[in-house]
Enzyme design. Sequence first.
Site: not given
Ligand code: NAD
Length: 489
Positions: A181, A212, A214, A218, A256, A290, A390
């Site tokens: 996803k 779709g 999260g 998700g 991550e 990140c 962050e």
């Molecule tokens: P996000 O958490 O909103 O979304 C990430 C993914 O998770 C998306 O596919 C989203 O649809 C899904 N998601 C959201 N809510 C969910 C839920 N309740 N259950 C399951 N899936 C869900 O994050 P973002 O805005 O896409 O990315 C930015 C954040 O991600 C920043 O905080 C960044 O630090 C972190 N990040 C970390 C890494 C790493 O490798 N550690 C890499 C990239 C981004």
Amino acid sequence: MKTATDADGVATKAHDCAYIAGAWRPVSSAEMLPVVDPARETVIAEVAAGRASDLDRAVAAAREAFPAFAASPVSERLALLERIHGLMLERAEPLAQTLAREMGAAISHARAAHVPLAAAHIRAAIEVLADYQFLTLRGTTAIVREPIGVCGLITPWNWPLYQITAKVAPALAAGCTVVLKPSELAPLSALMFAQIVHDAGAPPGVFNLVNGTGVEIGAAMAGHPDIDMISITGSNRAGALVAQAAAPTVKRVTQELGGKSPNVLLPDADFPRVVPLGVMAAFRNVGQSCSAPTRMIVPRWKLAEVEAIARATAQAITVGDPLDDRTVLGPIANRAQFDRVQAMIEMGIAGGASLVCGGPGRPHGHDRGFYVRPTIFSGVTGAMRIAQEEIFGPVLCIMPYDDVDEAVAIANDTVFGLGGHVQGADVEQARAVALRIRTGQVHLNQPAWDAHAPFGGYKRSGNGREYGVFGFEEYLETKAILGFAPAPL
Ligand code: NAD
């Protein structure tokens, strides 16, 4: 059925399908999710919002494909990964163009980093698989490593393609089947990747993709009784929700998540060299990484010199249209993140940090698009929110220290523990500082990127590791067969 790419090879159309059991299939809902070009604030495509029933079909396909794929010869999986790698390189330019449109990556950066580093994860998985011993003996006991099963992979928008291959490549190498996803905010390169996996001849059901939100897909993946493992890259909020939803089915969860990575400049560092490199590392990908080193920790007596070099570096950066070859930083990838970065810049000012350059609002000459002024704060202390939260944008905090023990304390004064950097001429001292930093990676004196170096977080930055053999082993179960080998006479 609408295809994943238009005539130019760039994904800018409606995509009303999920990829399930080896084919693009319409999803059960008519709802479409808009994909917005962050430079122009216009909708460039829509993707189908999958429903739980679509996820069920994808999981069933992955489950059906699992036994045969898990038992497939290593040579077949190596050949599949080689074909995927080859097609990624062949389609590198349309992939880069798509990344520039869907999340605003500067085209030069998309070409030089997003696409080749994504391909490098596939190459690394090939290298790991080629040498991996799935059965080893410890006395008369065999230790067998087996693919864990059906994996749910949830990826973010900041490095959309790179995060996908960092999960899909080791999962397939291990013999797992997957349901991906991608981020609903940047799903177009993911559709192109799915087409690559299809064209590479992956057996039906081995790789599936459902678009779709999260909240809908998700969360359903995390709780799904027939998914054995979830790997998520994203925010701490989503990572924690996934772990909670996954708990009743006791599936493995690797996360991550966020970071607030330090860059410690030791007193003997070459400041004219390492300050510009540190600024550019913090601002790489418009600060949306990140592991970006967003806290530059510097000797107090060097503060004025560091500020001057950092200001000159930031002010020389070309912010502009991601499709322009000269652009170094494009816009922030989406409106929600743009609003958050603006709010954090305001918070830095209100919190008493001194503004070295940048500030709120768009850069001069931009009245549209999610552009942010490269911003540097100095005199930042651990009590300030900009030192702890962050920001995920081109915002650097310079934090002064009086001695090296204090520098280490500042570096570790965070709930996160993802990346870390140390600069210093005395390598012994730099190594000693690196050993005291509580993060999953530390970079000493600007080394080259290493696709095999394990990547992941201490503390709230996550659980588990990605890349290389450590990433690969996350997708394996461990079985001990006692009495496997004959006892010695
Ligand atoms: P996000 O958490 O909103 O979304 C990430 C993914 O998770 C998306 O596919 C989203 O649809 C899904 N998601 C959201 N809510 C969910 C839920 N309740 N259950 C399951 N899936 C869900 O994050 P973002 O805005 O896409 O990315 C930015 C954040 O991600 C920043 O905080 C960044 O630090 C972190 N990040 C970390 C890494 C790493 O490798 N550690 C890499 C990239 C981004």
